[in-house]
Design an enzyme around this catalytic site. Structure first.
Site, PDB file in Angstrom:
ATOM      1  N   LYS A 275      77.250  56.162  91.175  1.00  0.00           N
ATOM      2  CA  LYS A 275      75.897  56.644  91.460  1.00  0.00           C
ATOM      3  C   LYS A 275      74.889  55.522  91.232  1.00  0.00           C
ATOM      4  O   LYS A 275      75.136  54.613  90.443  1.00  0.00           O
ATOM      5  CB  LYS A 275      75.548  57.797  90.498  1.00  0.00           C
ATOM      6  CG  LYS A 275      76.267  59.104  90.769  1.00  0.00           C
ATOM      7  CD  LYS A 275      75.835  60.169  89.782  1.00  0.00           C
ATOM      8  CE  LYS A 275      76.556  61.484  90.020  1.00  0.00           C
ATOM      9  NZ  LYS A 275      76.212  62.136  91.297  1.00  0.00           N
ATOM     10  N   ASP A 345      82.827  60.737  93.642  1.00  0.00           N
ATOM     11  CA  ASP A 345      81.681  61.431  93.053  1.00  0.00           C
ATOM     12  C   ASP A 345      81.719  62.934  93.338  1.00  0.00           C
ATOM     13  O   ASP A 345      80.961  63.704  92.749  1.00  0.00           O
ATOM     14  CB  ASP A 345      80.374  60.819  93.584  1.00  0.00           C
ATOM     15  CG  ASP A 345      79.179  61.168  92.716  1.00  0.00           C
ATOM     16  OD1 ASP A 345      79.380  61.719  91.615  1.00  0.00           O
ATOM     17  OD2 ASP A 345      78.046  60.884  93.143  1.00  0.00           O
ATOM     18  N   ARG A 349      84.601  69.648  92.145  1.00  0.00           N
ATOM     19  CA  ARG A 349      85.526  70.529  92.872  1.00  0.00           C
ATOM     20  C   ARG A 349      86.976  70.203  92.539  1.00  0.00           C
ATOM     21  O   ARG A 349      87.845  71.066  92.609  1.00  0.00           O
ATOM     22  CB  ARG A 349      85.243  70.451  94.379  1.00  0.00           C
ATOM     23  CG  ARG A 349      85.427  69.076  94.978  1.00  0.00           C
ATOM     24  CD  ARG A 349      84.721  68.935  96.330  1.00  0.00           C
ATOM     25  NE  ARG A 349      83.292  68.674  96.173  1.00  0.00           N
ATOM     26  CZ  ARG A 349      82.446  68.533  97.185  1.00  0.00           C
ATOM     27  NH1 ARG A 349      82.862  68.646  98.434  1.00  0.00           N
ATOM     28  NH2 ARG A 349      81.172  68.299  96.968  1.00  0.00           N
TER      29      ARG A 349
HETATM   30  N1  BES Z   1      77.236  66.362  89.452  1.00  0.00           N
HETATM   31  C1  BES Z   1      76.977  66.024  90.790  1.00  0.00           C
HETATM   32  C2  BES Z   1      75.999  66.962  91.477  1.00  0.00           C
HETATM   33  C3  BES Z   1      74.554  66.809  91.095  1.00  0.00           C
HETATM   34  C4  BES Z   1      73.789  65.804  91.651  1.00  0.00           C
HETATM   35  C5  BES Z   1      73.959  67.713  90.274  1.00  0.00           C
HETATM   36  C6  BES Z   1      72.458  65.695  91.328  1.00  0.00           C
HETATM   37  C7  BES Z   1      72.617  67.609  89.965  1.00  0.00           C
HETATM   38  C8  BES Z   1      71.859  66.602  90.489  1.00  0.00           C
HETATM   39  C9  BES Z   1      78.267  66.060  91.603  1.00  0.00           C
HETATM   40  O1  BES Z   1      79.421  65.713  90.934  1.00  0.00           O
HETATM   41  C10 BES Z   1      78.108  65.098  92.721  1.00  0.00           C
HETATM   42  O2  BES Z   1      78.000  63.942  92.439  1.00  0.00           O
HETATM   43  N2  BES Z   1      78.089  65.590  93.960  1.00  0.00           N
HETATM   44  C11 BES Z   1      77.910  64.772  95.088  1.00  0.00           C
HETATM   45  C12 BES Z   1      78.842  65.276  96.154  1.00  0.00           C
HETATM   46  C13 BES Z   1      78.922  64.375  97.359  1.00  0.00           C
HETATM   47  C14 BES Z   1      79.610  63.086  96.983  1.00  0.00           C
HETATM   48  C15 BES Z   1      79.669  65.097  98.439  1.00  0.00           C
HETATM   49  C16 BES Z   1      76.460  64.872  95.527  1.00  0.00           C
HETATM   50  O3  BES Z   1      75.879  65.953  95.455  1.00  0.00           O
HETATM   51  O4  BES Z   1      75.889  63.846  95.894  1.00  0.00           O
HETATM   52 ZN    ZN Z   2      79.397  66.007  88.934  1.00  0.00          ZN
HETATM   53 MN    MN Z   3      79.774  63.642  90.973  1.00  0.00          MN
END
Ligand code: BES
Ligand code: ZN
Ligand code: MN
Length: 491
Positions: A275, A345, A349
């Site tokens: 990230k 990331d 899931r």
């Molecule tokens: N924990 C994050 C989701 C998240 C992001 C929660 C920002 C709160 C604020 C999750 O693990 C994640 O990183 N999801 C990705 C998925 C994508 C790679 C398909 C996302 O939402 O960017």
């Molecule tokens: Zn996450």
């Molecule tokens: Mn993530």
């Protein structure tokens, strides 16, 4: 904070502060009684225009007698306050109260009728607001926060006929607030303290305190169960993963349990698909699903309803390292389905799918997973509603109703099979990401592939589990929704 009821005459009730309602410019019955005792001081203050009509305005008066302070609270200009106006006025009153030196207080705000809401609701709203305003997180500071936390005791003035209902609601509110405090603390703790092992220890402590069975599966046991998706996320971290199972047994063994599954990523760097640095600190909140499961278990166990409830928490860190999963790696989940990890990331899931397969062994009446799953859900719904995904209209109605009841709302999103197409992989049974379009929905579609054996719903709490900015911190959501849902299932 100690909560109780008071049925004595308002003007004769000895207290550090009497909280009195003014509705549409008119003092309530209790306010009029106190006014008569004080020779018209309240009426005079209102006549002078010292209390603005806006809901939540407050005015402190010192009148002498058995009441050290009087607080007038405006509930707005309408003939009756809305739920929202009542709740916000109560919060404002309690905030004003906390800034005084009052050691105790009696609130007569519950006298005011609120559209379709009974005396129990009116007391509960105030009790929960008092507990929320009293919450502090100063555990990680070298000096404790000594700013006022409000009085130690709050009583609710009412009629004798309302005592039983209000007392029951206050008991529920206290248990719920204790569960919310636990969830909030866990969310607010940093990733170097709130590790998978810390969550497991917290669950064990909770089990000892409330007589719940707690089992913690270690990496070896997860390997034996073939939880290849969960283990793929954990393998980049120096901290060992844990799989926590908590059982609250309030009903007979024949009654099928409700199973809550909480995402427990104690820190989400994104892994190799790392990230950006900005706000990455907030990814310590990526275990708020897990925290909400423990908070709900605490609230439910304290109330001892006749229901069986199981909490499942897959927990690990998502770190980049020489042992981390690479984009393109193919892993085999506990269900036997293979997954191409296109983006490391999208780890939530991956840990959830194995927990959802594990849930099958309990032959559940219903399974609800709770996860800070997607940024896309924040884009879709913002910070007010959690995302709700389920194919069951009945479960959707139950969860939506529970959320509405507790001012912890969720909003149903689509879960149609058409969205499944985007999870196609050339190399495995599925990829772990769809495209950018409908990201919260495709994440839910991924989970749906592991939940064919029971009735299931998914709550995406990415937008609701914590607040950013100046008020940064865990919200304890959706503990109120989940607790109401589980209590509603009790016989
Ligand atoms: N924990 C994050 C989701 C998240 C992001 C929660 C920002 C709160 C604020 C999750 O693990 C994640 O990183 N999801 C990705 C998925 C994508 C790679 C398909 C996302 O939402 O960017
Ligand atoms: Zn996450
Ligand atoms: Mn993530």
């Amino acid at each position: 904070m100690q909560f109780s009821t008071k049925t004595s005459a308002p003007e004769k009730t000895k207290t550090g502060c009497a909280i009195l309602a003014v509705q549409g410019g008119k003092p309530s019955a209790a306010a009029r009684a106190v006014d008569a005792m004080s020779g018209g001081a309240i009426a005079a203050a209102l006549a002078r225009g010292d209390l603005p009509a806006k809901a939540g305005s407050t005015l402190l008066l010192g009148l002498g007698g058995p009441i050290e302070r009087v607080m007038l609270v405006s509930l707005g200009d309408e003939s009756a306050p809305s739920e929202k106006a009542f709740t916000e006025s109560a919060r404002a009153a309690l905030r004003t109260l906390a800034a005084t030196g009052a050691k105790d207080a009696v609130s007569w705000l519950g006298e005011v009728a609120v559209n379709g809401r009974d005396a129990g609701w009116r007391a509960r709203v105030q009790a929960l607001a008092a507990r929320e305003l009293g919450y502090r997180f100063d555990r990680m500071k070298s000096k404790r926060d000594t700013s006022p936390r409000g009085p130690g005791a709050l009583a609710f003035g009412c009629e004798r006929a309302q005592v039983a209902a209000i007392t029951a609601e206050l008991k529920t509110a206290t248990a719920l607030a204790d569960g919310m405090d636990l969830a909030r603390d866990l969310g607010n703790l940093p990733g170097n303290v709130c590790t998978p092992a810390y969550l497991a220890d917290t669950a064990k402590k909770l089990g000892r305190e409330f007589g719940m069975k707690v089992e913690v599966l270690e990496r070896k046991q997860m390997e034996a169960l073939k939880m290849g998706a969960l283990l793929a996320v954990a393998q980049g971290s120096a901290l060992p993963p844990k799989f926590i199972v908590v059982r609250y047994e309030g009903a007979g063994p024949k009654q099928a349990p409700v199973v809550l599954v909480g995402k427990g990523i104690t820190f989400d760097t994104g892994g190799i698909s790392i990230k950006p640095a900005g706000e990455m600190d907030e990814m310590k909140f990526d275990m708020c699903g897990a925290a909400s499961v423990l908070g709900t278990l605490r609230a439910v166990a304290a109330l001892a309803p006749k229901v069986n409830l199981i909490g499942l928490i897959p927990t690990c860190e998502n770190m980049p390292s020489g042992t981390a999963t690479r984009p393109g790696d193919v892993v085999t989940s506990m269900s036997g389905q293979t997954i191409e990890v296109l983006n490391t990331d999208a780890e939530g899931r991956l840990i959830l799918c194995d927990a959802l397969t594990y849930a099958e062994r309990f032959k559940p009446a219903a399974v609800v997973d709770i996860a800070t799953l997607t940024g896309a859900c924040v884009v879709a719904l913002g910070h007010h509603h959690s995302g709700l995904f389920t194919k069951s209209d009945a479960l959707a109605a139950e969860l939506t109703g529970a959320g509405r009841d507790m001012a912890d709302p969720c909003w149903r999103m689509p879960l149609d099979d058409e969205y499944q197409d985007s999870l196609k992989s050339n190399f495995a049974d599925m990829g772990n990401v769809g495209g950018r379009a409908g990201g919260a929905i495709t994440a839910a579609c991924f989970l749906a592939r592991y939940t064919k054996a029971y009735e299931w719903a998914h709550l995406d709490i990415a937008g609701t589990a914590w607040k950013s900015g100046a008020a940064k911190g865990s919200s304890a959501r959706p503990v109120p929704l989940l607790t109401r849902f589980v209590l509603g299932r009790a016989g």
